[in-house]
Write a protein that holds these residues in place. Structure first.
Motif, mmCIF file in Angstrom:
data_model
loop_
_atom_site.group_PDB
_atom_site.id
_atom_site.type_symbol
_atom_site.label_atom_id
_atom_site.label_comp_id
_atom_site.label_asym_id
_atom_site.label_seq_id
_atom_site.Cartn_x
_atom_site.Cartn_y
_atom_site.Cartn_z
ATOM 1 N N GLU A 284 0.576 -1.245 0.035
ATOM 2 C CA GLU A 284 0.268 0.319 -0.222
ATOM 3 C C GLU A 284 1.006 1.127 -0.122
ATOM 4 O O GLU A 284 2.019 1.075 0.682
ATOM 5 C CB GLU A 284 -1.381 0.212 1.459
ATOM 6 N N LEU A 285 1.129 2.107 -1.471
ATOM 7 C CA LEU A 285 1.854 3.351 -1.243
ATOM 8 C C LEU A 285 0.949 4.427 -0.715
ATOM 9 O O LEU A 285 -0.017 4.500 -1.459
ATOM 10 C CB LEU A 285 2.125 3.045 -2.649
ATOM 11 N N ARG A 286 1.308 4.486 0.122
ATOM 12 C CA ARG A 286 0.961 6.274 1.113
ATOM 13 C C ARG A 286 1.097 7.732 0.532
ATOM 14 O O ARG A 286 1.935 7.445 1.364
ATOM 15 C CB ARG A 286 0.914 6.075 2.345
ATOM 16 N N ILE A 287 0.550 8.082 -0.710
ATOM 17 C CA ILE A 287 0.910 9.384 -1.681
ATOM 18 C C ILE A 287 0.792 9.659 -0.199
ATOM 19 O O ILE A 287 1.650 11.453 -0.777
ATOM 20 C CB ILE A 287 0.600 9.300 -2.492
ATOM 21 N N ASP A 288 -0.004 9.933 0.963
ATOM 22 C CA ASP A 288 0.141 11.502 1.741
ATOM 23 C C ASP A 288 1.560 11.701 3.036
ATOM 24 O O ASP A 288 1.487 12.408 3.280
ATOM 25 C CB ASP A 288 -0.786 11.136 2.722
#
Length: 80
Positions: free
Chosen positions: A33-37
């Motif tokens: 899960e890439l959390r761009i935030d």
């Protein structure tokens, strides 16, 4: 019909995304899960690197109300 138990390991990736993802895969992660935030780097460049690992990737941009770090508006969050 009986299905065997299914277990998946999701690694939430924020800081140091490439190295963290490599380590997560080594530890048995099934999904990233890439959390761009949570990242400061260019998410497109990070995604290109993460795709090389061969794992499915979920991209999220969570607002503060969801426990995330996105500081902007809802419209801006969705657009990014």
């Amino acid at each position: 019909m009986v299905f065997p138990p299914y277990r998946s390991v999701v690694a939430s990736i924020g800081k140091d995304p490439v190295n963290t993802s490599i380590k997560a895969k080594e530890l048995g992660a099934d999904i990233l899960e890439l959390r761009i935030d949570l990242i400061s780097e260019d998410p497109v460049k990070i995604l290109i690197e993460l795709k090389k690992l061969g794992l499915p990737i979920i991209i999220t941009n969570r607002m503060k109300e969801e426990g995330g770090a996105w500081p902007g508006s809802e419209a801006g969050r969705i657009r990014n």
